[in-house]
Design an enzyme around this catalytic site. Structure first.
Site, PDB file in Angstrom:
ATOM      1  N   ASP A  63       0.793  -1.249   0.000  1.00 22.70           N
ATOM      2  CA  ASP A  63       0.000   0.000   0.000  1.00 22.70           C
ATOM      3  C   ASP A  63       0.818   1.288   0.000  1.00 22.70           C
ATOM      4  O   ASP A  63       0.372   2.298   0.556  1.00 22.70           O
ATOM      5  CB  ASP A  63      -0.948   0.019   1.196  1.00 22.70           C
ATOM      6  N   LYS A 173      -5.154  -6.081  -3.964  1.00 25.45           N
ATOM      7  CA  LYS A 173      -5.888  -6.612  -2.827  1.00 25.45           C
ATOM      8  C   LYS A 173      -7.162  -5.804  -2.609  1.00 25.45           C
ATOM      9  O   LYS A 173      -7.298  -4.690  -3.115  1.00 25.45           O
ATOM     10  CB  LYS A 173      -5.031  -6.629  -1.561  1.00 25.45           C
ATOM     11  N   CYS A 206      -2.883  -2.918   7.389  1.00 23.85           N
ATOM     12  CA  CYS A 206      -2.663  -3.822   6.262  1.00 23.85           C
ATOM     13  C   CYS A 206      -1.352  -4.597   6.366  1.00 23.85           C
ATOM     14  O   CYS A 206      -1.282  -5.757   5.951  1.00 23.85           O
ATOM     15  CB  CYS A 206      -2.728  -3.047   4.950  1.00 23.85           C
TER      16      CYS A 206
END
Length: 265
Positions: A63, A173, A206
């Site tokens: 991310d 994702k 995450c």
């Protein structure tokens, strides 16, 4: 190439991973190829030192996207301070080229929604739009019009400072964990990967939940503390690191990895 069949007359290798591939000819398929020999790398870490096999390790970077880490992104629009999430950029700029040179795969795991959000149940949309209004997953950002964390939008793109190399692997994702409803586990298994280095944002969200899922799936997990960051309060990072060391793996930093790779550990 297999020592038993160094030059197949007609055929070749099947599979993307040197650890798991087969060798085929018209007459024979060899499923028992020996993988590359181990390449041990010992790291100073907590709760104890750990040795990785570089031939069977990868780094997962999670991310590092404009929505989380850039001015004009989603976090910035929401009025939160996105600058803490930029902390991993500099250490990753130093570490990733060294890992690539060592033959360690770099895997970018990024939130990348479908434009129609067809695989996003209400509980996931509520997580980021809990009042039912405002700018949530898939909504256009004021100004740029980029749709929040939508695949192929500027919002979901990796920050400019961390441009992936051609050989890197990208995985989209759709949840806090990078393993749920994605091909990440299949890719890792096909490559013969057994140990994972973890980096990215957010440390307590995450990154942590991708790491714990990896642990549950049997991978050896190492969090690179200086390559992870979060916009959450400091106690969230402290709890995450404590839990990783206690239950889910090991914690070290990028400089330790670089020194070990350069023979100075």
């Amino acid at each position: 190439m297999s020592e038993r069949d160094p030059a197949p007359a007609a055929g070749g290798y099947l599979g993307a991973g040197v650890n798991t591939r087969w060798q085929a000819t018209r007459e024979h398929v060899d499923m028992a190829l020996a993988g590359p020999p181990p390449r041990p790398l010992r790291l100073s870490a907590a709760p104890q030192d750990v040795t990785l096999d570089l031939a069977r390790s990868a780094i997962v970077v999670i991310d590092m996207q404009n929505d989380f880490c850039a001015k004009g992104g989603w976090v910035d629009y929401l009025g939160a301070d996105y600058t803490p999430d930029r902390a991993p950029i500099a250490p990753l700029q130093r570490l990733l080229p060294v890992l690539r040179t060592a033959g360690v795969p770099v895997i970018w795991v990024n939130w990348g929604n479908r434009p129609d959000l067809a695989n996003m149940p209400p509980n996931q949309i509520h997580l980021y739009k809990n009042s039912g209004s405002g700018i949530g997953l898939g909504d256009p950002l004021p100004g740029s019009g980029a749709r929040v964390l939508e695949k192929d939008s500027w919002a979901a793109a990796i920050v400019d400072e961390l441009e992936p190399a051609p050989q890197d692997i990208k995985v989209d994702k759709y949840r806090i964990s990078g393993f749920w409803d994605t091909p990440l586990d299949s890719i890792l298994r096909n490559l013969g990967i057994r140990s994972l280095l973890f980096a990215g944002v957010n440390t307590d969200q995450c990154v942590l939940h991708s790491l714990t899922d990896a642990n549950f799936l049997g991978y050896g997990c190492v969090m690179l503390e200086d390559c992870c960051a979060t916009s959450s309060p400091d106690f969230c990072t402290e709890a995450t690191i404590w839990n990783v060391k206690k239950c889910f793996g090991f914690v070290t930093d990028s400089q330790t990895v670089i020194r070990a790779l350069e023979g100075g550990a």
